[in-house]
Design an enzyme around this catalytic site. Structure first.
Site, PDB file in Angstrom:
ATOM      1  N   GLY A  53     -44.704  17.594  11.570  1.00 25.01           N
ATOM      2  CA  GLY A  53     -45.948  17.073  11.039  1.00 25.01           C
ATOM      3  C   GLY A  53     -47.126  17.948  11.402  1.00 25.01           C
ATOM      4  O   GLY A  53     -47.158  18.573  12.467  1.00 25.01           O
ATOM      5  N   GLY A  55     -51.105  18.549  12.504  1.00 22.20           N
ATOM      6  CA  GLY A  55     -51.871  17.916  13.568  1.00 22.20           C
ATOM      7  C   GLY A  55     -51.548  18.436  14.944  1.00 22.20           C
ATOM      8  O   GLY A  55     -52.181  18.042  15.925  1.00 22.20           O
ATOM      9  N   HIS A  56     -50.540  19.347  15.020  1.00 23.73           N
ATOM     10  CA  HIS A  56     -50.134  19.912  16.312  1.00 23.73           C
ATOM     11  C   HIS A  56     -50.523  21.385  16.432  1.00 23.73           C
ATOM     12  O   HIS A  56     -50.005  22.092  17.299  1.00 23.73           O
ATOM     13  CB  HIS A  56     -48.619  19.792  16.487  1.00 23.73           C
ATOM     14  CG  HIS A  56     -48.102  18.406  16.316  1.00 23.73           C
ATOM     15  ND1 HIS A  56     -48.609  17.334  17.008  1.00 23.73           N
ATOM     16  CD2 HIS A  56     -47.117  17.908  15.515  1.00 23.73           C
ATOM     17  CE1 HIS A  56     -47.959  16.234  16.659  1.00 23.73           C
ATOM     18  NE2 HIS A  56     -47.060  16.554  15.750  1.00 23.73           N
ATOM     19  N   LYS A 104     -37.809  19.605  16.841  1.00 22.26           N
ATOM     20  CA  LYS A 104     -38.259  18.680  17.890  1.00 22.26           C
ATOM     21  C   LYS A 104     -37.556  17.341  17.707  1.00 22.26           C
ATOM     22  O   LYS A 104     -37.350  16.893  16.587  1.00 22.26           O
ATOM     23  CB  LYS A 104     -39.778  18.477  17.815  1.00 22.26           C
ATOM     24  CG  LYS A 104     -40.575  19.762  17.998  1.00 22.26           C
ATOM     25  CD  LYS A 104     -42.073  19.487  18.113  1.00 22.26           C
ATOM     26  CE  LYS A 104     -42.657  18.723  16.941  1.00 22.26           C
ATOM     27  NZ  LYS A 104     -42.455  19.413  15.630  1.00 22.26           N
ATOM     28  N   ASP A 109     -37.788  14.301  11.809  1.00 22.14           N
ATOM     29  CA  ASP A 109     -37.493  15.731  11.841  1.00 22.14           C
ATOM     30  C   ASP A 109     -35.992  15.983  11.907  1.00 22.14           C
ATOM     31  O   ASP A 109     -35.456  16.842  11.199  1.00 22.14           O
ATOM     32  CB  ASP A 109     -38.168  16.386  13.050  1.00 22.14           C
ATOM     33  CG  ASP A 109     -39.673  16.451  12.937  1.00 22.14           C
ATOM     34  OD1 ASP A 109     -40.230  15.753  12.061  1.00 22.14           O
ATOM     35  OD2 ASP A 109     -40.302  17.179  13.721  1.00 22.14           O
ATOM     36  N   HIS A 218     -47.854  12.451  19.088  1.00 22.21           N
ATOM     37  CA  HIS A 218     -48.148  11.786  17.821  1.00 22.21           C
ATOM     38  C   HIS A 218     -49.129  10.630  18.007  1.00 22.21           C
ATOM     39  O   HIS A 218     -49.170   9.712  17.194  1.00 22.21           O
ATOM     40  CB  HIS A 218     -46.859  11.266  17.176  1.00 22.21           C
ATOM     41  CG  HIS A 218     -45.949  12.349  16.734  1.00 22.21           C
ATOM     42  ND1 HIS A 218     -44.901  12.789  17.507  1.00 22.21           N
ATOM     43  CD2 HIS A 218     -45.933  13.099  15.606  1.00 22.21           C
ATOM     44  CE1 HIS A 218     -44.273  13.766  16.872  1.00 22.21           C
ATOM     45  NE2 HIS A 218     -44.881  13.971  15.728  1.00 22.21           N
TER      46      HIS A 218
END
Length: 330
Positions: A53, A55-56, A104, A109, A218
């Protein structure tokens, strides 16, 4: 909500367009959400593909380039990319030497990369996989069966990427990646919750004067909430938890990782405390990396990752790398 965005629906696409403009060494397919090193496929080299995702950042797109990833697949914010993205990335970077998926340990995922592996293998691509599950804070969580994958993802991608750049075969590159994961442990702390563009408000409630111990990446809460602690107290707690789970038998790589909103002034100060604790515990430090690398949007906080290294793993860590977020030796 104060964010430097247009509308929540286009955050990822807008970021990818900006990334493409900033880094001409990358080929960024905005529509299909795939980031590839421009010279891929590289003859005779195993290609590392990762993703997750958005945002990381800079994980994972910021780690695409020589000596690290061949491609990355960004999903929507905190949402796994889809199998077609990963299969498309694998096809774009495979030179015939095979592709290694670095995944991860989050349920979406894992499932989607497994489906992508089947799609790629149907097209004749040889696929290996390394599952990263380094977080010692919790065993199961909102997003995970087993331990979460966090900061050790950087160590796996860098060290396995160096092995691939040397022309080592897929079986060996996969084994190196798995060894790095097995040798790594992480623990994270939040001083504030993060805010996703779609929600527009903090993902969990953290009152003033408190912190969350054992958070993931998250926006999920951790395993324990306490009144605010000093930098030294946090370092004592985090390193103690890691060393309880993994008593080092060799020198370690240290990653002091900001969660997105913590300034370097604080991260360097916290690193001084981590180094103090490790010295007090008799743990030798081989290399240290400090900065925002595996983040959670605008969360204030920090994570610590330790990875035990022998001479070979340390040599691969020191090998040249040239990506937007990590570069040395080139």
């Amino acid at each position: 909500m104060r964010m430097l965005i247009n509308v929540p629906e286009t955050v990822v696409a807008d970021a990818l367009r900006g990334m493409a403009a900033a880094y001409p060494d990358l080929t960024v397919d905005v529509e299909n959400r795939v980031i590839v090193r421009r010279d891929a496929p590289v003859a005779g080299q195993v290609a590392l593909v990762s993703g997750g995702g958005s945002g990381h950042e800079p994980l994972h797109g910021g780690f695409v380039g020589p000596g690290m990833l061949a491609a990355a697949c960004p999903g929507e914010v905190f949402t796994s990319p889809v199998p077609d993205q990963m299969a498309r990335a694998a096809a774009a970077v495979d030179s015939g030497a095979g592709v290694l998926f670095v995944v991860k340990n989050y349920t979406g995922d894992v499932l989607n990369f497994d489906m992508a592996a089947e799609l790629a293998e149907d097209e004749g691509v040889q696929v290996g996989k390394v599952l990263v599950d380094d977080d010692v804070a919790v065993t199961d969580s909102l997003y995970t069966a087993g331990r979460r994958g966090t900061g050790a993802t950087l160590f796996v991608e860098k060290i396995a990427g160096a092995a691939a750049a040397e022309g080592q075969p897929l079986e060996r590159v996969e084994a190196v990646g798995r060894q790095v994961n097995e040798n790594s442990r992480s623990f994270g702390v939040a001083l504030s919750a993060c805010t996703t563009p779609a929600k527009g408000s903090p993902t969990f409630d953290l009152p003033d004067g408190e912190l969350e111990l054992g958070i993931g990446i998250h926006g999920e809460p951790g395993r324990e909430r306490r009144p605010m602690m000093t930098s030294g107290e946090i370092a004592d707690f985090a390193v103690h938890v890691i060393l309880e789970d993994m008593p080092p038998r060799s020198p370690v790589l240290v990653l002091v990782n900001g969660m997105g909103a913590t300034p370097l002034l604080e991260l360097f100060g916290f690193n001084a405390e981590v180094q103090r604790v490790l010295s007090e515990r008799g743990v030798a430090v081989a290399r240290t990396l400090v900065g925002n690398y595996v983040t959670s949007l605008d969360m204030a906080g920090v994570s610590v990752t330790l990875c035990q290294v022998d001479e070979e793993l340390l040599r691969l860590w020191d090998a040249p790398v040239k990506t937007p977020a990590l570069r040395w030796g080139m």
